[in-house]
Design a protein around this motif. Structure first.
Motif, PDB file in Angstrom:
ATOM      1  N   ASP A  47       0.797  -1.277  -0.120  1.00 27.70           N
ATOM      2  CA  ASP A  47      -0.071   0.117   0.060  1.00 27.70           C
ATOM      3  C   ASP A  47       0.887   1.485  -0.131  1.00 27.70           C
ATOM      4  O   ASP A  47       0.924   2.053   0.980  1.00 27.70           O
ATOM      5  CB  ASP A  47      -1.045   0.085   1.416  1.00 27.70           C
ATOM      6  CG  ASP A  47      -1.958   0.977   1.293  1.00 27.70           C
ATOM      7  OD1 ASP A  47      -2.109   1.504   0.075  1.00 27.70           O
ATOM      8  OD2 ASP A  47      -2.428   1.419   2.330  1.00 27.70           O
ATOM      9  N   THR A  48       1.436   1.486  -1.049  1.00 27.99           N
ATOM     10  CA  THR A  48       2.612   2.768  -1.097  1.00 27.99           C
ATOM     11  C   THR A  48       1.541   4.106  -1.096  1.00 27.99           C
ATOM     12  O   THR A  48       2.051   4.965  -0.507  1.00 27.99           O
ATOM     13  CB  THR A  48       3.246   2.581  -2.270  1.00 27.99           C
ATOM     14  OG1 THR A  48       2.273   2.815  -3.441  1.00 27.99           O
ATOM     15  CG2 THR A  48       4.053   1.396  -2.584  1.00 27.99           C
ATOM     16  N   THR A  49       0.554   4.059  -1.765  1.00 25.88           N
ATOM     17  CA  THR A  49      -0.334   5.334  -1.358  1.00 25.88           C
ATOM     18  C   THR A  49      -1.012   5.376  -0.100  1.00 25.88           C
ATOM     19  O   THR A  49      -1.229   6.540   0.467  1.00 25.88           O
ATOM     20  CB  THR A  49      -1.397   5.508  -2.258  1.00 25.88           C
ATOM     21  OG1 THR A  49      -2.302   4.510  -2.354  1.00 25.88           O
ATOM     22  CG2 THR A  49      -1.075   5.260  -3.687  1.00 25.88           C
ATOM     23  N   GLY A  50      -1.034   4.159   0.766  1.00 27.61           N
ATOM     24  CA  GLY A  50      -1.926   4.506   2.036  1.00 27.61           C
ATOM     25  C   GLY A  50      -3.401   4.382   2.087  1.00 27.61           C
ATOM     26  O   GLY A  50      -3.859   4.615   2.906  1.00 27.61           O
ATOM     27  N   GLU A  51      -3.806   4.215   0.799  1.00 26.66           N
ATOM     28  CA  GLU A  51      -5.273   4.131   0.801  1.00 26.66           C
ATOM     29  C   GLU A  51      -5.855   3.074   1.702  1.00 26.66           C
ATOM     30  O   GLU A  51      -6.896   3.148   2.194  1.00 26.66           O
ATOM     31  CB  GLU A  51      -5.879   4.353  -0.757  1.00 26.66           C
ATOM     32  CG  GLU A  51      -5.739   5.501  -1.512  1.00 26.66           C
ATOM     33  CD  GLU A  51      -6.266   6.810  -0.726  1.00 26.66           C
ATOM     34  OE1 GLU A  51      -7.355   6.510  -0.120  1.00 26.66           O
ATOM     35  OE2 GLU A  51      -5.529   7.603  -0.628  1.00 26.66           O
ATOM     36  N   ARG A  97      -5.319   3.630   5.259  1.00 29.99           N
ATOM     37  CA  ARG A  97      -6.378   4.639   5.750  1.00 29.99           C
ATOM     38  C   ARG A  97      -7.702   4.131   5.883  1.00 29.99           C
ATOM     39  O   ARG A  97      -8.513   4.331   6.824  1.00 29.99           O
ATOM     40  CB  ARG A  97      -6.432   5.892   4.718  1.00 29.99           C
ATOM     41  CG  ARG A  97      -5.389   6.850   4.906  1.00 29.99           C
ATOM     42  CD  ARG A  97      -5.603   8.199   4.017  1.00 29.99           C
ATOM     43  NE  ARG A  97      -4.251   8.831   3.566  1.00 29.99           N
ATOM     44  CZ  ARG A  97      -3.650   8.587   2.610  1.00 29.99           C
ATOM     45  NH1 ARG A  97      -4.113   7.483   1.786  1.00 29.99           N
ATOM     46  NH2 ARG A  97      -2.667   9.077   2.615  1.00 29.99           N
ATOM     47  N   TRP A 119       2.240   0.864   8.968  1.00 34.09           N
ATOM     48  CA  TRP A 119       2.321   1.558   7.637  1.00 34.09           C
ATOM     49  C   TRP A 119       3.801   2.523   7.586  1.00 34.09           C
ATOM     50  O   TRP A 119       4.515   2.466   6.752  1.00 34.09           O
ATOM     51  CB  TRP A 119       1.310   2.273   6.993  1.00 34.09           C
ATOM     52  CG  TRP A 119       1.234   2.693   5.853  1.00 34.09           C
ATOM     53  CD1 TRP A 119       0.770   2.123   4.725  1.00 34.09           C
ATOM     54  CD2 TRP A 119       1.942   3.745   5.176  1.00 34.09           C
ATOM     55  NE1 TRP A 119       1.052   2.480   3.478  1.00 34.09           N
ATOM     56  CE2 TRP A 119       1.815   3.896   3.754  1.00 34.09           C
ATOM     57  CE3 TRP A 119       2.401   4.906   5.757  1.00 34.09           C
ATOM     58  CZ2 TRP A 119       2.116   5.038   3.119  1.00 34.09           C
ATOM     59  CZ3 TRP A 119       2.735   6.108   4.958  1.00 34.09           C
ATOM     60  CH2 TRP A 119       2.663   6.079   3.511  1.00 34.09           C
ATOM     61  N   HIS A 165       7.147   2.263   5.174  1.00 36.20           N
ATOM     62  CA  HIS A 165       7.438   3.199   4.268  1.00 36.20           C
ATOM     63  C   HIS A 165       8.001   4.236   4.606  1.00 36.20           C
ATOM     64  O   HIS A 165       8.440   5.053   3.739  1.00 36.20           O
ATOM     65  CB  HIS A 165       5.816   3.634   3.743  1.00 36.20           C
ATOM     66  CG  HIS A 165       5.085   2.506   3.013  1.00 36.20           C
ATOM     67  ND1 HIS A 165       5.369   1.878   2.011  1.00 36.20           N
ATOM     68  CD2 HIS A 165       4.071   1.794   3.557  1.00 36.20           C
ATOM     69  CE1 HIS A 165       4.611   1.021   1.626  1.00 36.20           C
ATOM     70  NE2 HIS A 165       3.691   0.793   2.696  1.00 36.20           N
ATOM     71  N   LEU A 168       1.695   8.536   7.635  1.00 41.99           N
ATOM     72  CA  LEU A 168       0.710   8.333   6.625  1.00 41.99           C
ATOM     73  C   LEU A 168      -0.215   9.655   6.636  1.00 41.99           C
ATOM     74  O   LEU A 168      -0.677   9.862   7.840  1.00 41.99           O
ATOM     75  CB  LEU A 168      -0.279   6.982   7.124  1.00 41.99           C
ATOM     76  CG  LEU A 168      -1.394   6.993   6.064  1.00 41.99           C
ATOM     77  CD1 LEU A 168      -0.894   6.906   4.646  1.00 41.99           C
ATOM     78  CD2 LEU A 168      -2.164   5.742   6.401  1.00 41.99           C
TER      79      LEU A 168
END
Length: 90
Positions: free
Chosen positions: A26-30, A33, A80, A84, A88
């Motif tokens: 989940d590189t975007t964190g969606e 979240r 997360w 990463h 986030l």
């Protein structure tokens, strides 16, 4: 004590079931979240149940459930962040 907490959607359960892979990919964190949002909502509902409960044991149980959801939220956010290397964003 009535529980107003609906079960999470199926796709969210899949993400939770494969939590480590979800966080890693989940590189975007969606997805993270979404998990954190569900845990926050569940925490709030548990707190509301605690306020409405009239029996000591029900109040205590609802408080423990609320604490567990708060911990779950913090854990996925920290996992997360560690994975990463950044916080986030909300």
């Amino acid at each position: 004590m009535s529980t107003d907490l609906a079960p999470p959607p199926a796709d969210l359960l899949v993400d939770f079931d494969k939590l480590q892979a979800t966080v890693n990919d989940d590189t975007t964190g969606e997805k993270t979240r979404r998990l954190a949002k569900y845990f926050a909502q569940a925490e709030t509902l548990s707190q509301q149940m605690q306020l409405r409960a009239t029996d000591f044991e029900e109040k205590n149980f609802a408080g423990l459930v609320s604490d567990a959801f708060a911990a779950a939220r913090r854990i996925v956010l920290l996992a997360w962040q560690k994975t990463h290397g950044r916080e986030l964003a909300a």
